[in-house]
Scaffold this motif. Structure first.
Motif, mmCIF file in Angstrom:
data_model
loop_
_atom_site.group_PDB
_atom_site.id
_atom_site.type_symbol
_atom_site.label_atom_id
_atom_site.label_comp_id
_atom_site.label_asym_id
_atom_site.label_seq_id
_atom_site.Cartn_x
_atom_site.Cartn_y
_atom_site.Cartn_z
ATOM 1 N N UNK A 107 0.827 -1.205 0.000
ATOM 2 C CA UNK A 107 0.000 0.000 0.000
ATOM 3 C C UNK A 107 0.864 1.260 0.000
ATOM 4 N N UNK A 108 1.909 1.267 0.813
ATOM 5 C CA UNK A 108 2.800 2.435 0.855
ATOM 6 C C UNK A 108 3.418 2.685 -0.524
ATOM 7 N N UNK A 109 3.879 1.622 -1.191
ATOM 8 C CA UNK A 109 4.506 1.780 -2.499
ATOM 9 C C UNK A 109 3.528 2.297 -3.544
ATOM 10 N N UNK A 110 2.314 1.764 -3.540
ATOM 11 C CA UNK A 110 1.316 2.204 -4.518
ATOM 12 C C UNK A 110 0.965 3.665 -4.285
ATOM 13 N N UNK A 111 0.886 4.071 -3.039
ATOM 14 C CA UNK A 111 0.644 5.491 -2.744
ATOM 15 C C UNK A 111 1.777 6.360 -3.290
ATOM 16 N N UNK A 112 3.012 5.891 -3.135
ATOM 17 C CA UNK A 112 4.176 6.686 -3.527
ATOM 18 C C UNK A 112 4.344 6.772 -5.045
ATOM 19 N N UNK A 113 4.098 5.659 -5.732
ATOM 20 C CA UNK A 113 4.441 5.596 -7.159
ATOM 21 C C UNK A 113 3.241 5.487 -8.089
ATOM 22 N N UNK A 114 2.086 5.048 -7.564
ATOM 23 C CA UNK A 114 0.882 4.961 -8.384
ATOM 24 C C UNK A 114 0.866 3.812 -9.370
ATOM 25 N N UNK A 115 1.691 2.778 -9.139
ATOM 26 C CA UNK A 115 1.758 1.659 -10.078
ATOM 27 C C UNK A 115 1.908 0.338 -9.327
ATOM 28 N N UNK A 116 1.407 -0.737 -9.938
ATOM 29 C CA UNK A 116 1.613 -2.083 -9.395
ATOM 30 C C UNK A 116 1.326 -3.107 -10.484
ATOM 31 N N UNK A 117 1.760 -4.344 -10.229
ATOM 32 C CA UNK A 117 1.549 -5.449 -11.155
ATOM 33 C C UNK A 117 0.886 -6.601 -10.402
ATOM 34 N N UNK A 118 -0.170 -7.170 -10.990
ATOM 35 C CA UNK A 118 -0.799 -8.370 -10.444
ATOM 36 C C UNK A 118 -0.216 -9.574 -11.175
ATOM 37 N N UNK A 119 0.669 -10.293 -10.507
ATOM 38 C CA UNK A 119 1.246 -11.510 -11.071
ATOM 39 C C UNK A 119 0.365 -12.702 -10.728
ATOM 40 N N UNK A 120 0.234 -13.639 -11.663
ATOM 41 C CA UNK A 120 -0.521 -14.856 -11.398
ATOM 42 C C UNK A 120 0.180 -15.679 -10.323
ATOM 43 N N UNK A 121 -0.610 -16.489 -9.614
ATOM 44 C CA UNK A 121 -0.095 -17.292 -8.506
ATOM 45 C C UNK A 121 -0.304 -18.773 -8.784
ATOM 46 N N UNK A 122 0.588 -19.401 -9.544
ATOM 47 C CA UNK A 122 0.394 -20.802 -9.906
ATOM 48 C C UNK A 122 0.799 -21.756 -8.786
ATOM 49 N N UNK A 123 0.259 -22.960 -8.874
ATOM 50 C CA UNK A 123 0.514 -23.980 -7.859
ATOM 51 C C UNK A 123 1.999 -24.242 -7.671
ATOM 52 N N UNK A 124 2.760 -24.256 -8.758
ATOM 53 C CA UNK A 124 4.172 -24.618 -8.634
ATOM 54 C C UNK A 124 5.030 -23.537 -7.975
ATOM 55 N N UNK A 125 4.443 -22.386 -7.676
ATOM 56 C CA UNK A 125 5.168 -21.341 -6.945
ATOM 57 C C UNK A 125 4.597 -21.132 -5.545
ATOM 58 N N UNK A 126 3.854 -22.112 -5.047
ATOM 59 C CA UNK A 126 3.176 -21.971 -3.756
ATOM 60 C C UNK A 126 4.141 -21.633 -2.622
ATOM 61 N N UNK A 127 5.279 -22.286 -2.596
ATOM 62 C CA UNK A 127 6.240 -22.037 -1.514
ATOM 63 C C UNK A 127 6.722 -20.594 -1.528
ATOM 64 N N UNK A 128 7.100 -20.097 -2.697
ATOM 65 C CA UNK A 128 7.589 -18.719 -2.796
ATOM 66 C C UNK A 128 6.477 -17.708 -2.494
ATOM 67 N N UNK A 129 5.261 -17.992 -2.948
ATOM 68 C CA UNK A 129 4.143 -17.080 -2.684
ATOM 69 C C UNK A 129 3.892 -16.981 -1.188
#
Length: 205
Positions: free
Chosen positions: A72-94
């Motif tokens: 939230x702080x970053x979006x307030x500061x810069x006004x940008x963000x990316x929604x990355x998909x969350x696949x099963x094979x990246x569950x640990x990292x997510x």
């Protein structure tokens, strides 16, 4: 018989109980793996499971920040963000990226995923993720102890191996995306059986 849980008024459950009830009942929830960048240039990455589409035309997506966190702080500061998909094979990292890292630490590095330049916004996308939705801030709405963040969708990228083509139509395939979902408690979900049902058309006689 039913268990009853008053949410307001006399005998209302405490906020923690209310939260656990709602997150166990509003399921499954898609996970927006949000990448953002601070004004100082630190890339943040965090999962948000209060996420959906807000508008068809123009295309707008939204996620809810529960608490005033780094995303939230970053979006307030810069006004940008990316929604990355969350696949099963990246569950640990997510899951690891949800840890409370210091603001000067980038979750990209901490959990071991790869930055890849986005097309139209400063925050990088996750190279390993099958898709990315690039957004510019539309508005932020205060709701209780949370903030709803709406983003105008300005670019979408999808990996070729996720696309199914039918003639001149190219569509992301659900099974190839293999999206994770959040359930209640510490439970996570993955795709189950999928079937198609045509939307009904009202016939006027």
């Amino acid at each position: 018989m039913r268990h009853n849980f008053p949410m307001t008024g006399q005998g209302a459950v405490d906020p923690r109980t209310a939260y656990h009830l709602l997150t166990a009942l509003v399921v499954p929830r898609p996970i927006a793996w949000i990448s953002s960048t601070s004004a100082d240039g630190v890339d943040n990455l965090a999962p948000h499971s209060f996420f959906t589409v807000s508008s068809r035309t123009p295309p707008v997506v939204q996620f809810t920040s529960v608490g005033d966190n780094d995303t939230l702080k970053n979006v307030r500061e810069t006004g940008e963000f990316v929604v990355n998909a969350s696949p099963v094979d990246l569950a640990t990292q997510i899951n690891q990226s949800s840890s409370n890292f210091p603001r000067q630490v980038s979750e990209f590095d901490a959990v071991g995923v790869t930055r890849e330049p986005s097309v139209r916004v400063r925050p990088p996308r996750v190279k390993e993720a099958p898709s990315a939705i690039e957004c510019r801030l539309n508005r932020i709405i205060d709701v209780g102890d949370s903030w709803i963040v709406l983003g105008d969708v300005i670019h979408v990228s999808v990996k070729d191996e996720v696309i199914e083509s039918e003639g001149d139509r190219h569509h992301p395939a659900f099974k190839r995306l293999a999206p994770l979902s959040r359930l209640g408690r510490s439970e996570w979900g993955e795709p189950g059986p999928v079937w198609s049902i045509e939307r009904p058309t009202l016939k006027v006689h």
